[in-house]
Scaffold this active site. Structure first.
Site, PDB file in Angstrom:
ATOM      1  N   SER A   1     -11.038   1.208   2.804  1.00  0.00           N
ATOM      2  CA  SER A   1     -10.351   0.749   4.011  1.00  0.00           C
ATOM      3  C   SER A   1      -9.641   1.908   4.707  1.00  0.00           C
ATOM      4  O   SER A   1      -8.977   2.714   4.059  1.00  0.00           O
ATOM      5  CB  SER A   1      -9.332  -0.340   3.667  1.00  0.00           C
ATOM      6  OG  SER A   1      -9.970  -1.468   3.124  1.00  0.00           O
TER       7      SER A   1
ATOM      8  N   ARG B   1       0.814  -1.212   0.000  1.00  0.00           N
ATOM      9  CA  ARG B   1       0.000   0.000   0.000  1.00  0.00           C
ATOM     10  C   ARG B   1       0.853   1.270   0.000  1.00  0.00           C
ATOM     11  O   ARG B   1       0.536   2.264   0.656  1.00  0.00           O
ATOM     12  CB  ARG B   1      -0.968   0.018   1.198  1.00  0.00           C
ATOM     13  CG  ARG B   1      -1.886  -1.183   1.277  1.00  0.00           C
ATOM     14  CD  ARG B   1      -2.797  -1.305   0.065  1.00  0.00           C
ATOM     15  NE  ARG B   1      -3.655  -2.476   0.212  1.00  0.00           N
ATOM     16  CZ  ARG B   1      -3.390  -3.679  -0.308  1.00  0.00           C
ATOM     17  NH1 ARG B   1      -2.295  -3.865  -1.026  1.00  0.00           N
ATOM     18  NH2 ARG B   1      -4.223  -4.678  -0.140  1.00  0.00           N
TER      19      ARG B   1
ATOM     20  N   GLU C   1      -4.389   3.918   5.788  1.00  0.00           N
ATOM     21  CA  GLU C   1      -4.241   3.655   4.363  1.00  0.00           C
ATOM     22  C   GLU C   1      -4.762   4.832   3.551  1.00  0.00           C
ATOM     23  O   GLU C   1      -4.259   5.122   2.470  1.00  0.00           O
ATOM     24  CB  GLU C   1      -5.014   2.382   4.007  1.00  0.00           C
ATOM     25  CG  GLU C   1      -4.910   1.933   2.573  1.00  0.00           C
ATOM     26  CD  GLU C   1      -5.554   0.577   2.362  1.00  0.00           C
ATOM     27  OE1 GLU C   1      -6.243   0.414   1.340  1.00  0.00           O
ATOM     28  OE2 GLU C   1      -5.362  -0.323   3.205  1.00  0.00           O
TER      29      GLU C   1
END
Length: 295
Positions: free
Chosen positions: A211, A162, A282
């Protein structure tokens, strides 16, 4: 040069929060991106890019920056002549690219059905789901900056979980994906299965930004950890942690970005208190936003 002043960004985000951008433009080509980046550089303006508005929290007070939303040629998708590659503009939606890949009998991008964003955003954060990510399908990426435009390899992008080394002021204008031959019916069946899993587990019918936290190096995922902390349904102002999946924040009505930030802070506090884990967000933060360090 078509640059607008004080454009409200809430309508460009999936959570529906945030203030205005000091300047806003919709470049339609790599050349126009360079032109606007030089404009920002000359004026000392920061630069940010908005794709489909997922994975993004914009400060309620707005953003003192030039915000770009790619358009025109930068939305195009084409199958390369050698038959195993897809070339897509940085503003192309992952769903469109996936459909073109399926029609061409090219597999490997099925994971992107769970990422409601653009190719540029996927590269920026090395987006991934269901065991796949951009790093493993990227051949090269065309990145524009105020100083010019050039191709970068995945290694040069510094991709990891990520994460990429790209920074604001660098814009993904095109990406080349190397895929593999696969029967279109098999691709369609896998995507249907993944979408069913996603719909069963995530609040797909609610306004969220996706998320919230990266999964930690722990036996529990971020969602399971926050669920065990009793946070499902926890509400601050107009935002709440999803009753369906604790790693999502929903706009429950009249939410502000400050409400979402407060929920993130509380989630991090409880995870650290109960598990000794420092959850890392994130979602991208745009504007004067900070997640306070754990005390």
């Amino acid at each position: 040069m078509n640059v607008e002043d004080r454009v409200e960004l809430a309508r460009y985000t999936t959570l529906g929060t945030g203030g205005s951008a000091r300047a806003f433009a919709r470049p339609r080509s790599a050349g126009e991106v360079e032109e606007r980046l030089r404009f920002a550089d000359a004026g000392g303006l920061a630069v940010a890019t908005v794709g489909l508005g997922s994975n993004l929290l914009v400060a309620d007070e707005g953003v003192d920056a030039l915000v770009l939303k790619l358009d025109g040629d930068l939305l195009a998708v084409a199958v390369a002549v050698d038959g195993d590659r897809i070339r897509a503009g940085g503003g192309a939606a992952n769903a469109v690219v996936l459909h073109r890949a399926r029609d061409a009998g090219l597999g490997g991008f099925e994971f992107a059905c769970a990422i409601p964003g653009t190719i540029g955003g996927g590269v920026w954060m090395n987006g991934g789901a269901y065991g796949g990510d951009f790093e493993h399908v990227l051949e090269r990426v065309l990145v524009a900056g105020a100083e010019g435009t050039g191709w970068l390899t995945p290694a040069e992008l510094g991709l990891s979980y990520r994460h990429s080394d790209l920074r604001h002021g660098q814009v993904v204008v095109e990406a080349e994906l190397r895929l593999r031959p696969r029967d279109p019916a098999s691709i369609k069946a896998e995507v249907a299965e993944l979408n069913a899993q996603r719909k069963a587990a995530q609040p797909t019918n609610r306004r969220t930004f996706g998320s919230v936290f990266k999964n930690p190096d722990h036996e529990l995922t971020a969602g399971r950890m926050l669920e065990a902390c009793g946070l499902k349904g926890h509400r601050i102002g107009g935002a709440q942690i999803s009753p369906k999946h604790a790693n999502f924040i929903e706009n429950a009505g009249g939410a502000r970005t400050a409400d979402a930030i407060a929920l993130m802070q509380e989630a991090r506090r409880r995870a650290h208190e109960q598990y000794g884990v420092d959850l890392r967000h994130e979602v991208e933060l745009l504007g004067d936003l900070q997640i306070p360090a754990l005390g």
